[in-house]
Design a protein around this motif. Structure first.
Motif, PDB file in Angstrom:
ATOM      1  N   SER A 124      -5.731  11.529   9.147  1.00  0.00           N
ATOM      2  CA  SER A 124      -4.521  11.221   9.913  1.00  0.00           C
ATOM      3  C   SER A 124      -4.813  11.030  11.398  1.00  0.00           C
ATOM      4  O   SER A 124      -4.197  10.178  12.059  1.00  0.00           O
ATOM      5  CB  SER A 124      -3.479  12.327   9.728  1.00  0.00           C
ATOM      6  OG  SER A 124      -4.003  13.588  10.148  1.00  0.00           O
ATOM      7  N   THR A 125      -5.770  11.776  11.930  1.00  0.00           N
ATOM      8  CA  THR A 125      -6.105  11.633  13.345  1.00  0.00           C
ATOM      9  C   THR A 125      -6.701  10.264  13.634  1.00  0.00           C
ATOM     10  O   THR A 125      -6.323   9.578  14.598  1.00  0.00           O
ATOM     11  CB  THR A 125      -7.092  12.735  13.781  1.00  0.00           C
ATOM     12  OG1 THR A 125      -6.493  14.014  13.562  1.00  0.00           O
ATOM     13  CG2 THR A 125      -7.453  12.590  15.253  1.00  0.00           C
ATOM     14  N   THR A 126      -7.626   9.852  12.793  1.00  0.00           N
ATOM     15  CA  THR A 126      -8.249   8.538  12.961  1.00  0.00           C
ATOM     16  C   THR A 126      -7.222   7.424  12.800  1.00  0.00           C
ATOM     17  O   THR A 126      -7.213   6.446  13.564  1.00  0.00           O
ATOM     18  CB  THR A 126      -9.382   8.355  11.943  1.00  0.00           C
ATOM     19  OG1 THR A 126     -10.379   9.352  12.171  1.00  0.00           O
ATOM     20  CG2 THR A 126     -10.008   6.978  12.057  1.00  0.00           C
ATOM     21  N   ILE A 127      -6.352   7.566  11.815  1.00  0.00           N
ATOM     22  CA  ILE A 127      -5.330   6.539  11.575  1.00  0.00           C
ATOM     23  C   ILE A 127      -4.404   6.414  12.774  1.00  0.00           C
ATOM     24  O   ILE A 127      -4.037   5.303  13.189  1.00  0.00           O
ATOM     25  CB  ILE A 127      -4.550   6.866  10.285  1.00  0.00           C
ATOM     26  CG1 ILE A 127      -5.457   6.680   9.067  1.00  0.00           C
ATOM     27  CG2 ILE A 127      -3.304   5.986  10.164  1.00  0.00           C
ATOM     28  CD1 ILE A 127      -4.842   7.116   7.767  1.00  0.00           C
ATOM     29  N   ALA A 141      -6.178   4.550  15.512  1.00  0.00           N
ATOM     30  CA  ALA A 141      -6.244   3.125  15.189  1.00  0.00           C
ATOM     31  C   ALA A 141      -4.901   2.453  15.423  1.00  0.00           C
ATOM     32  O   ALA A 141      -4.832   1.333  15.968  1.00  0.00           O
ATOM     33  CB  ALA A 141      -6.690   2.946  13.739  1.00  0.00           C
ATOM     34  N   ALA A 142      -3.812   3.105  15.031  1.00  0.00           N
ATOM     35  CA  ALA A 142      -2.480   2.529  15.203  1.00  0.00           C
ATOM     36  C   ALA A 142      -2.140   2.350  16.679  1.00  0.00           C
ATOM     37  O   ALA A 142      -1.483   1.375  17.073  1.00  0.00           O
ATOM     38  CB  ALA A 142      -1.431   3.404  14.520  1.00  0.00           C
ATOM     39  N   GLN A 143      -2.598   3.277  17.512  1.00  0.00           N
ATOM     40  CA  GLN A 143      -2.295   3.207  18.940  1.00  0.00           C
ATOM     41  C   GLN A 143      -2.961   2.018  19.621  1.00  0.00           C
ATOM     42  O   GLN A 143      -2.448   1.497  20.615  1.00  0.00           O
ATOM     43  CB  GLN A 143      -2.732   4.505  19.629  1.00  0.00           C
ATOM     44  CG  GLN A 143      -1.860   5.706  19.285  1.00  0.00           C
ATOM     45  CD  GLN A 143      -2.449   7.011  19.785  1.00  0.00           C
ATOM     46  OE1 GLN A 143      -3.430   7.025  20.523  1.00  0.00           O
ATOM     47  NE2 GLN A 143      -1.853   8.125  19.361  1.00  0.00           N
ATOM     48  N   VAL A 144      -4.097   1.561  19.094  1.00  0.00           N
ATOM     49  CA  VAL A 144      -4.807   0.432  19.719  1.00  0.00           C
ATOM     50  C   VAL A 144      -4.682  -0.836  18.880  1.00  0.00           C
ATOM     51  O   VAL A 144      -5.457  -1.784  19.059  1.00  0.00           O
ATOM     52  CB  VAL A 144      -6.296   0.783  19.942  1.00  0.00           C
ATOM     53  CG1 VAL A 144      -6.423   1.985  20.858  1.00  0.00           C
ATOM     54  CG2 VAL A 144      -7.022   1.041  18.614  1.00  0.00           C
ATOM     55  N   ALA A 145      -3.697  -0.873  17.985  1.00  0.00           N
ATOM     56  CA  ALA A 145      -3.586  -1.970  17.024  1.00  0.00           C
ATOM     57  C   ALA A 145      -3.614  -3.341  17.675  1.00  0.00           C
ATOM     58  O   ALA A 145      -4.261  -4.268  17.182  1.00  0.00           O
ATOM     59  CB  ALA A 145      -2.308  -1.811  16.192  1.00  0.00           C
ATOM     60  N   LEU A 151      -0.195  -1.205  10.310  1.00  0.00           N
ATOM     61  CA  LEU A 151      -1.597  -0.817  10.178  1.00  0.00           C
ATOM     62  C   LEU A 151      -1.696   0.609   9.664  1.00  0.00           C
ATOM     63  O   LEU A 151      -2.517   0.912   8.780  1.00  0.00           O
ATOM     64  CB  LEU A 151      -2.304  -0.948  11.526  1.00  0.00           C
ATOM     65  CG  LEU A 151      -3.755  -0.467  11.552  1.00  0.00           C
ATOM     66  CD1 LEU A 151      -4.631  -1.308  10.642  1.00  0.00           C
ATOM     67  CD2 LEU A 151      -4.302  -0.476  12.979  1.00  0.00           C
ATOM     68  N   ARG A 152      -0.876   1.499  10.192  1.00  0.00           N
ATOM     69  CA  ARG A 152      -0.875   2.896   9.735  1.00  0.00           C
ATOM     70  C   ARG A 152      -0.576   2.972   8.237  1.00  0.00           C
ATOM     71  O   ARG A 152      -1.262   3.687   7.486  1.00  0.00           O
ATOM     72  CB  ARG A 152       0.158   3.697  10.518  1.00  0.00           C
ATOM     73  CG  ARG A 152       0.193   5.184  10.147  1.00  0.00           C
ATOM     74  CD  ARG A 152       1.331   5.909  10.840  1.00  0.00           C
ATOM     75  NE  ARG A 152       1.212   5.853  12.288  1.00  0.00           N
ATOM     76  CZ  ARG A 152       2.039   5.168  13.079  1.00  0.00           C
ATOM     77  NH1 ARG A 152       3.056   4.481  12.553  1.00  0.00           N
ATOM     78  NH2 ARG A 152       1.877   5.173  14.387  1.00  0.00           N
ATOM     79  N   ARG A 153       0.415   2.239   7.790  1.00  0.00           N
ATOM     80  CA  ARG A 153       0.787   2.264   6.375  1.00  0.00           C
ATOM     81  C   ARG A 153      -0.340   1.725   5.500  1.00  0.00           C
ATOM     82  O   ARG A 153      -0.598   2.255   4.405  1.00  0.00           O
ATOM     83  CB  ARG A 153       2.071   1.464   6.165  1.00  0.00           C
ATOM     84  CG  ARG A 153       3.309   2.116   6.778  1.00  0.00           C
ATOM     85  CD  ARG A 153       4.523   1.212   6.674  1.00  0.00           C
ATOM     86  NE  ARG A 153       5.701   1.858   7.273  1.00  0.00           N
ATOM     87  CZ  ARG A 153       6.858   1.245   7.467  1.00  0.00           C
ATOM     88  NH1 ARG A 153       7.019  -0.033   7.091  1.00  0.00           N
ATOM     89  NH2 ARG A 153       7.882   1.885   7.998  1.00  0.00           N
ATOM     90  N   ALA A 161     -12.133   2.140  16.755  1.00  0.00           N
ATOM     91  CA  ALA A 161     -11.455   3.414  16.493  1.00  0.00           C
ATOM     92  C   ALA A 161     -11.806   3.977  15.123  1.00  0.00           C
ATOM     93  O   ALA A 161     -11.794   5.199  14.926  1.00  0.00           O
ATOM     94  CB  ALA A 161      -9.943   3.227  16.610  1.00  0.00           C
ATOM     95  N   LEU A 162     -12.147   3.107  14.176  1.00  0.00           N
ATOM     96  CA  LEU A 162     -12.459   3.548  12.818  1.00  0.00           C
ATOM     97  C   LEU A 162     -13.924   3.902  12.617  1.00  0.00           C
ATOM     98  O   LEU A 162     -14.250   4.853  11.882  1.00  0.00           O
ATOM     99  CB  LEU A 162     -12.073   2.459  11.812  1.00  0.00           C
ATOM    100  CG  LEU A 162     -10.586   2.128  11.671  1.00  0.00           C
ATOM    101  CD1 LEU A 162     -10.405   0.953  10.714  1.00  0.00           C
ATOM    102  CD2 LEU A 162      -9.804   3.333  11.163  1.00  0.00           C
ATOM    103  N   ASP A 163     -14.809   3.149  13.256  1.00  0.00           N
ATOM    104  CA  ASP A 163     -16.239   3.319  12.993  1.00  0.00           C
ATOM    105  C   ASP A 163     -16.723   4.731  13.323  1.00  0.00           C
ATOM    106  O   ASP A 163     -16.424   5.281  14.392  1.00  0.00           O
ATOM    107  CB  ASP A 163     -17.055   2.307  13.802  1.00  0.00           C
ATOM    108  CG  ASP A 163     -17.406   1.071  12.992  1.00  0.00           C
ATOM    109  OD1 ASP A 163     -17.439   1.164  11.753  1.00  0.00           O
ATOM    110  OD2 ASP A 163     -17.651   0.013  13.589  1.00  0.00           O
TER     111      ASP A 163
END
Length: 268
Positions: free
Chosen positions: A223-226, A229-233, A258-260, A215-217
């Motif tokens: 905020s959209t990327t974060i 990423a949080a949704q698939v943590a 993870l979001r924080r 999700a990050l690469d």
């Protein structure tokens, strides 16, 4: 009662290891078994000075397996690891707990290993696998049946703002981890390239968060990327239930923490 054998070098110690023996480094975990009478009958230790060395080699740092958390905190070339070492136990544990020992610390311990996993450390062994460095991913995967003793760990200094660590515990600030998270998110041209994410206390040992890495690469840390990423943590993870937290609880709060962490690393 266990017998203790002291040898001069780590290579000697590796040769002495057998089914009835355990290696004694800092002893923060093993001594509990000794006191309970459940330790192996023979403990092997070494006075090898190389285990306590820290060497800077350009942008890389080689850390001896016997280096303690207190030594990490005192070394300026390891300032990127200071926030991690500072959260390992109290002063007594930090004075005794070693880098090599943390790689084999049982759940839910091993927070320092989580950071090293995210940093893509290379591990040099003494014993059957001596001579060449191995990716830390392989060492952690095989830690129930190690093929030697850890001699040193080599890490590359991350660029400013690209590495973050977060420990979640019920007792502040030094309680046992409900979970820990480490993220390496180097950027090129404003895009994340080669993300590495590691979780602690979310499996039987430190584990990569590959769904979050995907999700990050190639994305900017916004905020959209974060949120993605949080949704698939916890995708691909099966968190354990233990006296600290249930699997359900860990799954529920992982994305929040993870979001924080990502926001603290400069996410907009």
């Amino acid at each position: 009662m266990s017998d203790v054998q002291t040898v001069a070098t780590l290579a000697d110690a590796a040769r002495q290891m057998g089914a009835d023996s355990a290696y004694l480094g800092g002893g923060t975990v093993l001594m509990r078994d000794v006191n309970a009478g459940t330790a192996p009958s023979r403990l092997v230790r070494t006075t090898d000075p190389a285990l306590g060395e820290i060497r800077a080699l350009g942008d890389r740092v080689v850390i001896g397996a016997g280096v303690t958390m207190a030594q990490i905190l005192a070394h300026r070339d390891l300032d990127f690891l200071h926030p991690v070492a500072r959260l390992i136990g109290g002063p007594q544990v930090r004075n005794m707990g070693t880098v090599g020992g943390n790689l084999f610390a049982p759940h839910p311990y091993g927070d320092f290993a989580v950071a090293l996993l995210a940093l893509g450390a290379q591990v040099t062994m003494a014993g059957a696998s001596s001579g060449s460095a191995r990716p830390i991913d392989d060492v952690l995967r095989d830690r129930e049946r190690p093929s030697g003793l850890v001699a040193s760990v080599e890490v590359q200094r991350p660029s400013a703002g690209s590495f973050g660590f977060r420990k979640v515990s019920r007792v502040k600030p030094k309680g046992v981890s409900v979970m820990s998270i480490a993220v390496l998110a180097p950027q090129s041209g404003g895009r994340i390239q080669g993300a590495r994410v590691a979780w602690g206390a979310m499996a039987s040992g430190p584990v990569r968060g590959q769904a979050v890495e995907r999700a990050l690469d190639g994305q900017s840390l916004d905020s959209t990327t974060i949120e993605r990423a949080a949704q698939v943590a916890t995708d691909g993870l099966s968190p354990p239930t233990d006296p600290l937290a249930t699997s359900w609880y860990r799954q529920e709060v992982a994305g929040v923490h993870l979001r924080r962490l990502l926001q603290s690393m400069g996410g907009r």
